[in-house]
Design a protein around this motif. Sequence first.
Motif, PDB file in Angstrom:
ATOM      1  N   ASP A  12      56.149  57.016  47.799  1.00 15.28           N
ATOM      2  CA  ASP A  12      56.769  56.495  46.578  1.00 15.28           C
ATOM      3  C   ASP A  12      55.923  56.806  45.340  1.00 15.28           C
ATOM      4  O   ASP A  12      56.461  57.142  44.292  1.00 15.28           O
ATOM      5  CB  ASP A  12      56.983  54.980  46.670  1.00 15.28           C
ATOM      6  N   PHE A  13      54.629  56.692  45.488  1.00 12.36           N
ATOM      7  CA  PHE A  13      53.745  56.903  44.344  1.00 12.36           C
ATOM      8  C   PHE A  13      53.394  58.371  44.098  1.00 12.36           C
ATOM      9  O   PHE A  13      53.235  58.785  42.955  1.00 12.36           O
ATOM     10  CB  PHE A  13      52.461  56.081  44.505  1.00 12.36           C
ATOM     11  N   TYR A  14      53.255  59.133  45.161  1.00  7.75           N
ATOM     12  CA  TYR A  14      52.731  60.494  45.015  1.00  7.75           C
ATOM     13  C   TYR A  14      53.639  61.585  45.569  1.00  7.75           C
ATOM     14  O   TYR A  14      53.292  62.767  45.501  1.00  7.75           O
ATOM     15  CB  TYR A  14      51.370  60.605  45.721  1.00  7.75           C
ATOM     16  N   GLY A  15      54.795  61.242  46.088  1.00  4.96           N
ATOM     17  CA  GLY A  15      55.676  62.212  46.722  1.00  4.96           C
ATOM     18  C   GLY A  15      56.078  63.370  45.817  1.00  4.96           C
ATOM     19  O   GLY A  15      56.248  64.497  46.278  1.00  4.96           O
ATOM     20  N   GLU A  16      56.211  63.105  44.531  1.00  5.06           N
ATOM     21  CA  GLU A  16      56.601  64.167  43.605  1.00  5.06           C
ATOM     22  C   GLU A  16      55.539  65.254  43.482  1.00  5.06           C
ATOM     23  O   GLU A  16      55.810  66.332  42.954  1.00  5.06           O
ATOM     24  CB  GLU A  16      56.930  63.585  42.230  1.00  5.06           C
ATOM     25  N   LEU A  17      54.351  64.984  43.967  1.00  2.00           N
ATOM     26  CA  LEU A  17      53.275  65.969  43.909  1.00  2.00           C
ATOM     27  C   LEU A  17      53.328  66.949  45.091  1.00  2.00           C
ATOM     28  O   LEU A  17      52.592  67.930  45.113  1.00  2.00           O
ATOM     29  CB  LEU A  17      51.912  65.268  43.867  1.00  2.00           C
ATOM     30  N   LEU A  18      54.202  66.663  46.055  1.00 11.51           N
ATOM     31  CA  LEU A  18      54.400  67.573  47.183  1.00 11.51           C
ATOM     32  C   LEU A  18      55.427  68.642  46.788  1.00 11.51           C
ATOM     33  O   LEU A  18      56.229  68.438  45.878  1.00 11.51           O
ATOM     34  CB  LEU A  18      54.919  66.804  48.401  1.00 11.51           C
ATOM     35  N   THR A  19      55.415  69.740  47.511  1.00 12.08           N
ATOM     36  CA  THR A  19      56.433  70.763  47.276  1.00 12.08           C
ATOM     37  C   THR A  19      57.777  70.241  47.784  1.00 12.08           C
ATOM     38  O   THR A  19      57.839  69.285  48.575  1.00 12.08           O
ATOM     39  CB  THR A  19      56.104  72.072  48.014  1.00 12.08           C
ATOM     40  N   GLU A  20      58.851  70.896  47.359  1.00  7.88           N
ATOM     41  CA  GLU A  20      60.183  70.473  47.796  1.00  7.88           C
ATOM     42  C   GLU A  20      60.302  70.538  49.324  1.00  7.88           C
ATOM     43  O   GLU A  20      60.849  69.633  49.952  1.00  7.88           O
ATOM     44  CB  GLU A  20      61.246  71.353  47.143  1.00  7.88           C
ATOM     45  N   LEU A  61      48.573  62.952  50.448  1.00  8.30           N
ATOM     46  CA  LEU A  61      48.955  61.684  49.827  1.00  8.30           C
ATOM     47  C   LEU A  61      47.794  60.698  49.848  1.00  8.30           C
ATOM     48  O   LEU A  61      47.537  60.000  48.862  1.00  8.30           O
ATOM     49  CB  LEU A  61      50.190  61.101  50.517  1.00  8.30           C
ATOM     50  N   LYS A  62      47.079  60.637  50.971  1.00  9.16           N
ATOM     51  CA  LYS A  62      45.904  59.761  51.078  1.00  9.16           C
ATOM     52  C   LYS A  62      44.834  60.208  50.095  1.00  9.16           C
ATOM     53  O   LYS A  62      44.167  59.375  49.462  1.00  9.16           O
ATOM     54  CB  LYS A  62      45.378  59.788  52.518  1.00  9.16           C
ATOM     55  N   GLY A  63      44.659  61.508  49.930  1.00  9.91           N
ATOM     56  CA  GLY A  63      43.678  62.027  48.983  1.00  9.91           C
ATOM     57  C   GLY A  63      44.010  61.632  47.551  1.00  9.91           C
ATOM     58  O   GLY A  63      43.118  61.274  46.776  1.00  9.91           O
ATOM     59  N   TYR A  64      45.301  61.683  47.199  1.00  6.61           N
ATOM     60  CA  TYR A  64      45.696  61.240  45.860  1.00  6.61           C
ATOM     61  C   TYR A  64      45.377  59.760  45.673  1.00  6.61           C
ATOM     62  O   TYR A  64      44.880  59.343  44.625  1.00  6.61           O
ATOM     63  CB  TYR A  64      47.189  61.481  45.629  1.00  6.61           C
ATOM     64  N   GLU A  65      45.650  58.962  46.699  1.00  9.32           N
ATOM     65  CA  GLU A  65      45.362  57.525  46.613  1.00  9.32           C
ATOM     66  C   GLU A  65      43.864  57.274  46.508  1.00  9.32           C
ATOM     67  O   GLU A  65      43.427  56.405  45.741  1.00  9.32           O
ATOM     68  CB  GLU A  65      45.947  56.774  47.817  1.00  9.32           C
ATOM     69  N   ASP A  66      43.070  58.035  47.246  1.00 11.85           N
ATOM     70  CA  ASP A  66      41.617  57.872  47.177  1.00 11.85           C
ATOM     71  C   ASP A  66      41.087  58.148  45.771  1.00 11.85           C
ATOM     72  O   ASP A  66      40.095  57.556  45.349  1.00 11.85           O
ATOM     73  CB  ASP A  66      40.916  58.801  48.177  1.00 11.85           C
ATOM     74  N   LYS A  67      41.750  59.038  45.063  1.00 12.45           N
ATOM     75  CA  LYS A  67      41.312  59.381  43.703  1.00 12.45           C
ATOM     76  C   LYS A  67      41.908  58.465  42.630  1.00 12.45           C
ATOM     77  O   LYS A  67      41.230  58.083  41.684  1.00 12.45           O
ATOM     78  CB  LYS A  67      41.677  60.827  43.395  1.00 12.45           C
TER      79      LYS A  67
END
Length: 116
Positions: A12-20, A61-67
Amino acid sequence: MEKIVQQGLLYDFYGELLTEHQRHIYEDVVFNDLSLSEIAEEQGISRQGVHDLVRRCDRLLKGYEDKLHLVEKFMMTKQLAGEIQSLLKDYQKTRDPLLLARAGEAAERIAQIESR
């Protein structure tokens, strides 16, 4: 936190940072509860390829959350908002000014979370 709930929150928070492509497969695994074999067949890739992609997405996704700590901040804010609601309900019943002060302190902690 249960793994599927954590995966959903991170998405929900970081999914848009993934490719389609990553989003589509990750959604099929996490939200649509499709098996790796079903997704592999649908996508024309190996089951192992799906497995590896999902693990890679989990790590991203975990890496984005860690940052960024957005999920952590959200959960803390949600908990404090619930505490404020409870304190204000109790205040309405008792008119104890200490409850109002505690609600104000919790609101201040939310402001501090948001400013980090």
